[in-house]
Design a protein around this motif. Structure first.
Motif, PDB file in Angstrom:
ATOM      1  N   LEU A 122      38.045 -33.548   9.448  1.00 19.45           N
ATOM      2  CA  LEU A 122      37.980 -33.919  10.863  1.00 19.45           C
ATOM      3  C   LEU A 122      37.455 -32.709  11.638  1.00 19.45           C
ATOM      4  CD1 LEU A 122      38.551 -35.948  13.125  1.00 19.45           C
ATOM      5  CD2 LEU A 122      40.865 -35.011  13.267  1.00 19.45           C
ATOM      6  N   LEU A 123      36.305 -32.868  12.315  1.00 27.78           N
ATOM      7  CA  LEU A 123      35.657 -31.777  13.034  1.00 27.78           C
ATOM      8  C   LEU A 123      35.996 -31.872  14.516  1.00 27.78           C
ATOM      9  CD1 LEU A 123      32.143 -31.923  11.348  1.00 27.78           C
ATOM     10  CD2 LEU A 123      34.190 -30.720  10.588  1.00 27.78           C
ATOM     11  N   THR A 124      36.150 -30.726  15.146  1.00 22.81           N
ATOM     12  CA  THR A 124      36.426 -30.674  16.585  1.00 22.81           C
ATOM     13  C   THR A 124      35.278 -30.064  17.371  1.00 22.81           C
ATOM     14  OG1 THR A 124      37.546 -28.541  16.269  1.00 22.81           O
ATOM     15  CG2 THR A 124      38.912 -30.552  16.191  1.00 22.81           C
ATOM     16  N   ARG A 125      34.369 -29.344  16.685  1.00 20.03           N
ATOM     17  CA  ARG A 125      33.233 -28.707  17.353  1.00 20.03           C
ATOM     18  C   ARG A 125      31.975 -28.925  16.517  1.00 20.03           C
ATOM     19  NH1 ARG A 125      37.029 -24.870  16.992  1.00 20.03           N
ATOM     20  NH2 ARG A 125      35.779 -23.743  15.452  1.00 20.03           N
ATOM     21  N   PRO A 126      30.799 -29.019  17.168  1.00 20.56           N
ATOM     22  CA  PRO A 126      29.561 -29.234  16.410  1.00 20.56           C
ATOM     23  C   PRO A 126      29.220 -28.098  15.455  1.00 20.56           C
ATOM     24  CG  PRO A 126      29.251 -29.792  18.728  1.00 20.56           C
ATOM     25  CD  PRO A 126      30.583 -29.107  18.627  1.00 20.56           C
ATOM     26  N   ASN A 127      29.611 -26.848  15.794  1.00 13.72           N
ATOM     27  CA  ASN A 127      29.235 -25.743  14.914  1.00 13.72           C
ATOM     28  C   ASN A 127      30.003 -25.744  13.592  1.00 13.72           C
ATOM     29  OD1 ASN A 127      31.773 -25.041  15.825  1.00 13.72           O
ATOM     30  ND2 ASN A 127      31.122 -23.229  16.930  1.00 13.72           N
ATOM     31  N   MET A 128      31.021 -26.623  13.462  1.00  8.23           N
ATOM     32  CA  MET A 128      31.728 -26.751  12.193  1.00  8.23           C
ATOM     33  C   MET A 128      30.963 -27.623  11.205  1.00  8.23           C
ATOM     34  SD  MET A 128      35.559 -27.363  13.752  1.00  8.23           S
ATOM     35  CE  MET A 128      36.297 -27.586  12.156  1.00  8.23           C
ATOM     36  N   ALA A 129      29.852 -28.247  11.643  1.00  6.83           N
ATOM     37  CA  ALA A 129      29.112 -29.185  10.793  1.00  6.83           C
ATOM     38  C   ALA A 129      28.300 -28.498   9.712  1.00  6.83           C
ATOM     39  CB  ALA A 129      28.187 -30.042  11.658  1.00  6.83           C
ATOM     40  N   SER A 130      28.166 -27.175   9.762  1.00  5.52           N
ATOM     41  CA  SER A 130      27.339 -26.494   8.768  1.00  5.52           C
ATOM     42  C   SER A 130      27.966 -26.495   7.383  1.00  5.52           C
ATOM     43  CB  SER A 130      27.103 -25.038   9.224  1.00  5.52           C
ATOM     44  OG  SER A 130      28.341 -24.366   9.388  1.00  5.52           O
ATOM     45  N   SER A 147      23.855 -30.371  20.340  1.00  2.25           N
ATOM     46  CA  SER A 147      24.450 -29.227  19.634  1.00  2.25           C
ATOM     47  C   SER A 147      24.596 -29.525  18.143  1.00  2.25           C
ATOM     48  CB  SER A 147      25.824 -28.911  20.239  1.00  2.25           C
ATOM     49  OG  SER A 147      25.699 -28.586  21.608  1.00  2.25           O
ATOM     50  N   ALA A 148      24.989 -30.763  17.816  1.00  2.00           N
ATOM     51  CA  ALA A 148      25.132 -31.126  16.404  1.00  2.00           C
ATOM     52  C   ALA A 148      23.781 -31.124  15.692  1.00  2.00           C
ATOM     53  CB  ALA A 148      25.792 -32.500  16.293  1.00  2.00           C
ATOM     54  N   PHE A 149      22.719 -31.648  16.364  1.00  2.00           N
ATOM     55  CA  PHE A 149      21.395 -31.650  15.743  1.00  2.00           C
ATOM     56  C   PHE A 149      20.896 -30.222  15.528  1.00  2.00           C
ATOM     57  CE2 PHE A 149      21.191 -35.889  15.352  1.00  2.00           C
ATOM     58  CZ  PHE A 149      20.992 -36.655  16.485  1.00  2.00           C
ATOM     59  N   ASN A 150      21.135 -29.318  16.486  1.00  2.00           N
ATOM     60  CA  ASN A 150      20.725 -27.923  16.330  1.00  2.00           C
ATOM     61  C   ASN A 150      21.470 -27.253  15.186  1.00  2.00           C
ATOM     62  OD1 ASN A 150      18.925 -28.102  18.473  1.00  2.00           O
ATOM     63  ND2 ASN A 150      20.470 -27.509  19.984  1.00  2.00           N
ATOM     64  N   ALA A 151      22.766 -27.591  15.022  1.00  2.00           N
ATOM     65  CA  ALA A 151      23.577 -26.969  13.966  1.00  2.00           C
ATOM     66  C   ALA A 151      23.166 -27.437  12.579  1.00  2.00           C
ATOM     67  CB  ALA A 151      25.065 -27.260  14.201  1.00  2.00           C
ATOM     68  N   THR A 152      22.607 -28.662  12.463  1.00  2.00           N
ATOM     69  CA  THR A 152      22.252 -29.206  11.153  1.00  2.00           C
ATOM     70  C   THR A 152      20.774 -29.126  10.848  1.00  2.00           C
ATOM     71  OG1 THR A 152      22.065 -31.431  12.132  1.00  2.00           O
ATOM     72  CG2 THR A 152      24.200 -30.788  11.213  1.00  2.00           C
ATOM     73  N   ARG A 153      19.961 -28.645  11.801  1.00  2.00           N
ATOM     74  CA  ARG A 153      18.514 -28.602  11.565  1.00  2.00           C
ATOM     75  C   ARG A 153      18.183 -27.629  10.433  1.00  2.00           C
ATOM     76  NH1 ARG A 153      17.107 -27.793  16.375  1.00  2.00           N
ATOM     77  NH2 ARG A 153      16.593 -29.940  16.924  1.00  2.00           N
ATOM     78  N   SER A 154      17.220 -27.964   9.608  1.00  2.00           N
ATOM     79  CA  SER A 154      16.748 -27.161   8.459  1.00  2.00           C
ATOM     80  C   SER A 154      17.833 -27.001   7.405  1.00  2.00           C
ATOM     81  CB  SER A 154      16.273 -25.771   8.940  1.00  2.00           C
ATOM     82  OG  SER A 154      15.215 -25.903   9.855  1.00  2.00           O
ATOM     83  N   ARG A 167      15.804 -40.283  19.412  1.00  2.00           N
ATOM     84  CA  ARG A 167      15.198 -40.959  18.274  1.00  2.00           C
ATOM     85  C   ARG A 167      14.492 -39.987  17.331  1.00  2.00           C
ATOM     86  NH1 ARG A 167      18.131 -45.375  18.383  1.00  2.00           N
ATOM     87  NH2 ARG A 167      18.002 -46.465  20.376  1.00  2.00           N
ATOM     88  N   GLU A 168      13.962 -38.859  17.854  1.00  2.00           N
ATOM     89  CA  GLU A 168      13.191 -37.964  17.004  1.00  2.00           C
ATOM     90  C   GLU A 168      14.094 -37.219  16.016  1.00  2.00           C
ATOM     91  OE1 GLU A 168      11.316 -38.771  20.810  1.00  2.00           O
ATOM     92  OE2 GLU A 168      13.202 -37.810  20.289  1.00  2.00           O
ATOM     93  N   GLU A 169      15.306 -36.872  16.418  1.00  2.00           N
ATOM     94  CA  GLU A 169      16.173 -36.046  15.592  1.00  2.00           C
ATOM     95  C   GLU A 169      17.088 -36.867  14.691  1.00  2.00           C
ATOM     96  OE1 GLU A 169      14.727 -32.353  16.732  1.00  2.00           O
ATOM     97  OE2 GLU A 169      16.235 -32.827  15.244  1.00  2.00           O
ATOM     98  N   MET A 170      17.337 -38.134  15.021  1.00  2.00           N
ATOM     99  CA  MET A 170      18.333 -38.904  14.281  1.00  2.00           C
ATOM    100  C   MET A 170      17.819 -39.252  12.879  1.00  2.00           C
ATOM    101  SD  MET A 170      17.804 -42.469  13.825  1.00  2.00           S
ATOM    102  CE  MET A 170      16.546 -43.650  14.305  1.00  2.00           C
ATOM    103  N   MET A 171      18.781 -39.352  11.902  1.00  2.00           N
ATOM    104  CA  MET A 171      18.471 -39.782  10.546  1.00  2.00           C
ATOM    105  C   MET A 171      18.930 -41.231  10.330  1.00  2.00           C
ATOM    106  SD  MET A 171      19.508 -36.450   8.318  1.00  2.00           S
ATOM    107  CE  MET A 171      18.828 -34.820   8.661  1.00  2.00           C
TER     108      MET A 171
END
Length: 682
Positions: A122-130, A147-154, A167-171
């Motif tokens: 269970l995540l509380t912040r987007p930067n925990m998604a890495s 913030s979540a898209f920036n944290a998971t990019r690349s 739409r551009e960033e979503m999978m």
């Protein structure tokens, strides 16, 4: 406490008083011992009945939105492959913004996939998604999407959003439908750019298959609960049997004590009448105690009967568990049927790939024709070398002609004749140069066609598959309609699935239309040398998109860092050919292994001009190569098919057609930078 009191009575010196108090103490001890046995049996029976009622109610419960999302997240792992699975032991699902979905995921065990166990966080912040592999962003966390898209990019992270406007960033984007259904949108390009690989079965994970996954999760959850309750009932049964054994042992000890007391009483019988009367009363009390003991034995037998009923209840629970296991096997059979349908789709995609192979063979034939033209050019170069030798001979003869007049006249006539031949050779050289430039244009156009063909075939394959699925469902629907057994549910399912397939087909055909439009514009620009105003960033993005297939095949990433407000009046075809030749040069010479990067930068400078930089982080060039990079026919890959004209053409296009200037900076091992200074308006 009763044991201590019992020992004190046994040590009393007064025999009559000891006998009088011992009998009531034994009766109280037996009553206190038997009471827990009855309450434990009653509690076990009530728990078994409650479990049976709960099992019946769970099967008829309505599917909740949280269960649908939990089932989708636990099953989407089967259709996506991560690049480093061979060295991993687990995959992690992260939930952001919806604790109810997290509770649903951890409430039932998730079976391992490809030998990897599945963990949930269970995540509380987007930067925990890495630290996760699958990130689910609930509508409650929509303000944290960027913030979540920036944290998971690349990174190889599968992002599952819900009602996402980006739409551009979503999978994968989930959309709530009617009748508690769950639809979704898939961006395959974004998934592949992140390093993941998805199968076509991902597109079929919806509707009845998703409901089957929910029922399967319920079955696993119920199976784990029944196993836990079964262990608890077994422990309670063991505890009750131990208590009964202790009670029987205690009764035997009391009977032995009573027999010993009876023997003592018989040994101490006297001749006094009062003692005989007391003994008779004591014997009567003992008989009453024996009767009471018989009653306690009957109660123990009754408790044993209740224990047998509890065991029967346990067997019924095991039967219910076996029935649910059978139902789970049936659902797994349905899932395997879905897998067979997915294999059929894969065969159709293979047929589309064969068509693509034919097109690639045509491109190879065009390249062979270009090689023949290069061979012709080399033969003409040898002719030019021979003519240079003739010029040296003519020069020597001219010196001799200064001494001899007659020789001078003769050499003058020879020189005039040779000059005509040189002019003819020079015209042929210019014509060959024009043909080579045209060949380079056609080669660049060939690369453009190959890239666009690959990009177009993927959405076309999906559109063809969706259309064929609709045709198959129409055939089945006609059969039901002809037989007269068409139901409302079948018609509703047909409409829902047909709408999904047509929507998917429309989106992919729209994407094909956009690709064809870009291809037509760039192809026209390369064939027509006319001036027009362009948006520099947008036009370079179109050019790089046509080269993206070659870059991905070479394992090279690119980035365009250009402001959006730069516009210029130029010749787009020349600009496209310059960028194409620079990219081709970097692919052939700068990068020996995958993992390189290209970057385009631009800025406005004084004098109404634009400075455009093309930067790569490849192998770089030494000083000798750097001084000859723009010379015609200079190449370091001549044995590998290089002509040495690519950079010369770039230099001529920049200086002559675009009226600008080009410079290059490079160091070995530190990459290369080409800097173009171009006017904003020709």
């Amino acid at each position: 406490m009763l044991t201590a009191l019992f020992h004190k009575l046994l040590r009393m010196p007064n025999v009559m008083m000891r006998r009088f108090l011992l009998i009531p103490l034994i009766i109280v001890s037996l009553a206190l011992t038997i009471m827990p046995v009855g309450s434990a049996a009653t509690q076990l029976s009530a728990q078994a009945n409650a479990q049976n009622r709960s099992a019946i109610n769970d099967r008829s419960a309505e599917i909740t939105p949280e269960e649908l999302r939990a089932a989708y997240l636990s099953n989407v792992v089967q259709y996506v492959t991560w690049p480093n699975e061979s060295v991993r032991q687990q995959l992690t699902i992260g939930v952001l913004g919806n604790e109810a979905v997290y509770q649903q995921l951890i409430s039932a065990p998730i079976l391992p996939v490809r030998g990897l166990r599945i963990d949930v966080e269970l995540l509380t912040r987007p930067n925990m998604a890495s630290d996760v592999d699958i990130l689910y962003i609930a509508p409650g966390a929509s303000h944290q999407l960027n913030s979540a898209f920036n944290a998971t990019r690349s990174r190889p992270i599968l992002v599952v959003s819900e009602h996402s406007p980006v739409r551009e960033e979503m999978m994968i984007n989930l959309v709530s439908g009617s009748q508690n259904r769950l639809a979704f949108q898939v961006n395959s390009d974004r998934i592949q750019d992140s390093g993941l690989r998805s199968t076509l079965d991902l597109l079929t994970l919806r509707g009845n298959e998703l409901e089957l996954a929910v029922y399967a999760r319920r079955a696993y959850q119920r199976l784990a609960q029944l196993q836990s309750e079964h262990r608890e009932l077994q422990e309670n049964l063991t505890t009750t049997q131990d208590q009964n054994s202790q009670l029987l042992s205690r009764i035997e000890v009391l009977e032995q004590t009573i027999r010993e007391r009876d023997n003592v009483l018989r040994a101490q019988q006297g001749t006094l009448e009062d003692r005989e009367q007391v003994m008779e009363s004591q014997q009567s009390a003992l008989r009453d105690l024996l009767n009471e003991l018989d009653q306690q034995r009957q109660q123990i037998l009754l408790r044993e009967e209740q224990l047998r009923q509890i065991q029967q209840t346990l067997r019924q629970s095991e039967s219910l568990l076996a029935a649910q296991q059978t139902e789970l096997n049936e659902k797994e059979q349905q899932l395997r049927q879905k897998q067979l349908e997915s294999d059929d789709l894969a065969e159709r995609i293979t047929a589309n790939r064969n068509v693509l192979a034919v097109q690639q063979q045509q491109l190879r034939d065009q390249r062979n024709a270009l090689d023949e033209q290069l061979a012709l050019l080399e033969s003409r170069e040898r002719t030019i070398d021979r003519q240079r030798l003739y010029l040296w001979a003519i020069g020597a003869a001219f010196l001799i002609a200064l001494i001899l007049a007659f020789t001078t006249v003769v050499m003058f006539l020879n020189k005039k004749k040779t000059a005509g031949q040189l002019m003819f050779a020079l015209d042929e050289l210019h014509e060959a140069q024009d043909k080579l430039v045209e060949s380079e244009k056609m080669a660049a156009l060939g690369n453009l066609v190959a890239g666009v063909a690959h990009e177009v075939n993927t959405p076309l394959g999906v559109a063809i598959t969706g259309t064929s699925m609709v045709n198959d469902r129409i055939t089945v629907l006609k059969e039901h309609l002809t037989q007269g057994n068409l139901t409302r549910e079948q018609l509703t399912n047909f409409l829902d699935r047909s709408a999904d397939s047509l929507s998917l087909t429309q989106k992919n055909l729209s994407r094909v239309g956009a690709l064809i439009s870009n291809f037509k514009q760039i192809a026209v620009d390369q064939m027509v040398a006319e001036q027009r105003e362009i948006d520099l960033r947008g036009y370079l993005e179109e050019v790089m998109s046509t080269l993206s297939i070659e870059l991905r095949r070479a394992g090279i990433n690119y980035e365009i860092s250009i402001p959006k407000d730069i516009r210029m009046v130029t010749i787009p075809g020349a600009m496209a050919q310059i960028i194409t030749n620079l990219v081709t040069n970097s692919i052939r010479h700068a990068f020996k292994e995958p993992g390189g990067e290209l970057r385009l930068e631009a800025e406005s400078i004084e004098g109404n001009q634009i400075r455009l930089k093309f930067i790569d982080n490849g192998a770089g060039m030494n000083n000798e190569t750097l001084t000859q990079v723009f010379d015609p026919f200079f190449t370091t890959k001549r044995n590998e098919g290089g002509t040495g004209l690519g950079m010369s053409i770039v230099y001529n296009l920049v200086r002559q057609k675009l009226r600008g200037d080009i410079t290059v900076k490079s160091e070995e091992g530190k990459g290369t930078t080409f800097m173009l200074v171009l006017p904003k308006s020709l």
